[in-house]
Design an enzyme around this catalytic site. Structure first.
Site, PDB file in Angstrom:
ATOM      1  N   ARG A 239     -25.400 -24.934  81.601  1.00 14.37           N
ATOM      2  CA  ARG A 239     -24.828 -23.676  81.114  1.00 14.37           C
ATOM      3  C   ARG A 239     -25.591 -23.252  79.857  1.00 14.37           C
ATOM      4  O   ARG A 239     -25.943 -24.085  79.020  1.00 14.37           O
ATOM      5  CB  ARG A 239     -23.348 -23.845  80.761  1.00 14.37           C
ATOM      6  CG  ARG A 239     -22.408 -23.930  81.972  1.00 14.37           C
ATOM      7  CD  ARG A 239     -22.286 -22.595  82.703  1.00 14.37           C
ATOM      8  NE  ARG A 239     -21.345 -22.628  83.810  1.00 14.37           N
ATOM      9  CZ  ARG A 239     -21.674 -22.863  85.082  1.00 14.37           C
ATOM     10  NH1 ARG A 239     -22.939 -23.120  85.417  1.00 14.37           N
ATOM     11  NH2 ARG A 239     -20.745 -22.852  86.026  1.00 14.37           N
ATOM     12  N   GLU A 268     -25.596 -13.989  80.236  1.00 13.49           N
ATOM     13  CA  GLU A 268     -26.223 -13.749  81.534  1.00 13.49           C
ATOM     14  C   GLU A 268     -25.732 -12.404  82.034  1.00 13.49           C
ATOM     15  O   GLU A 268     -24.521 -12.197  82.066  1.00 13.49           O
ATOM     16  CB  GLU A 268     -25.862 -14.854  82.521  1.00 13.49           C
ATOM     17  CG  GLU A 268     -26.503 -16.173  82.138  1.00 13.49           C
ATOM     18  CD  GLU A 268     -26.189 -17.307  83.099  1.00 13.49           C
ATOM     19  OE1 GLU A 268     -25.540 -17.060  84.138  1.00 13.49           O
ATOM     20  OE2 GLU A 268     -26.586 -18.441  82.808  1.00 13.49           O
ATOM     21  N   HIS A 287     -30.292 -17.827  87.014  1.00 11.83           N
ATOM     22  CA  HIS A 287     -29.150 -18.645  87.471  1.00 11.83           C
ATOM     23  C   HIS A 287     -29.121 -18.737  89.009  1.00 11.83           C
ATOM     24  O   HIS A 287     -28.150 -18.298  89.639  1.00 11.83           O
ATOM     25  CB  HIS A 287     -27.824 -18.086  86.930  1.00 11.83           C
ATOM     26  CG  HIS A 287     -26.753 -19.135  86.841  1.00 11.83           C
ATOM     27  ND1 HIS A 287     -25.756 -19.120  85.900  1.00 11.83           N
ATOM     28  CD2 HIS A 287     -26.520 -20.238  87.600  1.00 11.83           C
ATOM     29  CE1 HIS A 287     -24.952 -20.153  86.083  1.00 11.83           C
ATOM     30  NE2 HIS A 287     -25.394 -20.858  87.118  1.00 11.83           N
TER      31      HIS A 287
HETATM   32  C1  GLV Z   1     -23.141 -22.717  89.066  1.00  7.16           C
HETATM   33  O1  GLV Z   1     -23.631 -22.642  87.982  1.00  7.16           O
HETATM   34  C2  GLV Z   1     -21.984 -23.492  89.344  1.00  7.16           C
HETATM   35  O2  GLV Z   1     -21.317 -23.970  88.419  1.00  7.16           O
HETATM   36  O3  GLV Z   1     -21.668 -23.649  90.531  1.00  7.16           O
END
Ligand code: GLV
Length: 326
Positions: A239, A268, A287
């Site tokens: 994260r 993001e 991401h």
């Molecule tokens: C993506 O970042 C998730 O947590 O699935």
């Protein structure tokens, strides 16, 4: 026939939507961008179940606005977007999608590690923009992987999958931090648990795999980057808020570390004029770690299973706050 009412905050893969639509009266948000908090609150008002994404804030105010809500099924393994205390206080089980995205996420961590180590982003941009003059003996020198040390911060499922790839693929020595000892992994990979400081100072590659909580937020700041080797490559697929991005940008600019590969940022999306985009030694992906066809289908299936169990009053296949069942 009575069908529970659910709000699905985005178009998840069809395989999941089909399961949900067959059993529920489903209101699916069709826009590409997430609903605003106000709209989300409005849409869950009379719902029995909610499918949320990591971009949807599920907080106490939202839960209070949905008196019938019996389940939150998050389409992600990370649940830092959900206020688990508030959900537990209201006895609402929260589901997530662990396991099914482990391999895809580990693949992206290794992809970013290689791209940053071998300067793929900057060299490819140079070539595309007409600056590829010739084959240069001293051009585009990067870092080797074979026999080097990787520091895995958080030896959970994904950390383990990354460590296996790097150990068996490139013969890397594996050191790691973890909440509890991992004797099977030590035996399998010849790995050792070390202190966070030792990991920072000894690793050639540092890869982050902890969940986001108040103790891990901001765990990589100026002091941590200063402890790393000047040749170190830093990879974050967990994260964005784990990292102080001002400190990371400075470490990359000053040469305190060699390069970074990021799949997650804060915020993001990262604004197009952000400092980190301007640094040639920073590779940034939007991401995408779990973004493979099979993985997203598996996430959708598990997410639907959590939702349907919740609206039926059954135990969720994957519940992150199981104390609600006590
Ligand atoms: C993506 O970042 C998730 O947590 O699935």
């Amino acid at each position: 026939m009575f069908k529970p009412k659910v709000f699905v905050a985005r178009q998840i893969p069809e395989v999941g939507l089909e399961l949900i639509r067959a059993a529920c009266d489903a209101d699916v948000w069709l826009e590409r961008l997430p609903p605003s908090p106000e709209i989300l609150r409005e849409r869950v008002r009379d719902c029995d179940g909610l499918v949320s994404l990591l971009t949807d804030r599920v907080d106490a105010a939202l839960l209070a606005a949905a008196p019938r809500l019996r389940v939150v099924s998050n389409f992600a393994v990370g649940v830092n977007n959900v206020d688990l205390v508030a959900a537990s206080e209201r006895s609402i089980p929260v589901g997530n999608t662990p396991g099914v995205l482990t391999e895809a996420t580990a693949d992206i961590a290794v992809t970013l590690l290689l791209a940053a180590a071998r300067r793929l982003g900057e060299s490819s941009t140079d070539a595309k923009e007409g600056r590829w003059l010739t084959w240069e003996p001293r051009g585009w020198l990067g870092a080797d992987l074979v026999g080097r040390t990787v520091g895995i911060v958080g030896m959970g499922r994904i950390g383990h999958a990354v460590a296996k790839r790097l150990h068996f693929g490139w013969g890397m020595r594996v050191i790691y931090t973890a909440r509890s000892p991992k004797p099977e992994i030590d035996a399998e990979l010849g790995a050792s648990a070390v202190s966070f400081d030792t990991l920072l100072t000894q690793s050639d590659f540092v890869s982050v795999h902890v969940d986001l909580n108040p103790t891990t937020k901001g765990m990589f700041g100026a002091a941590e980057f200063a402890k790393m080797k000047r040749s170190a490559v830093f990879v974050n697929t967990a994260r964005g808020p784990h990292v102080d991005q001002v400190a990371l940008a400075e470490a990359l600019r000053s040469g305190a570390i060699f390069a970074a590969g990021l799949d997650v940022t804060e915020p993001e999306p990262l604004p197009a004029d952000h400092e980190l985009y301007k640094l040639p030694n920073c590779v940034i992906a939007p991401h995408i770690a779990s973004a493979t066809h099979d993985t997203r289908d598996a996430m959708a299936t598990l997410c639907a299973a959590n939702l349907l169990a919740g609206v039926r009053g059954e135990r969720l296949p994957n519940c992150v706050n199981p104390s609600v069942y006590d």
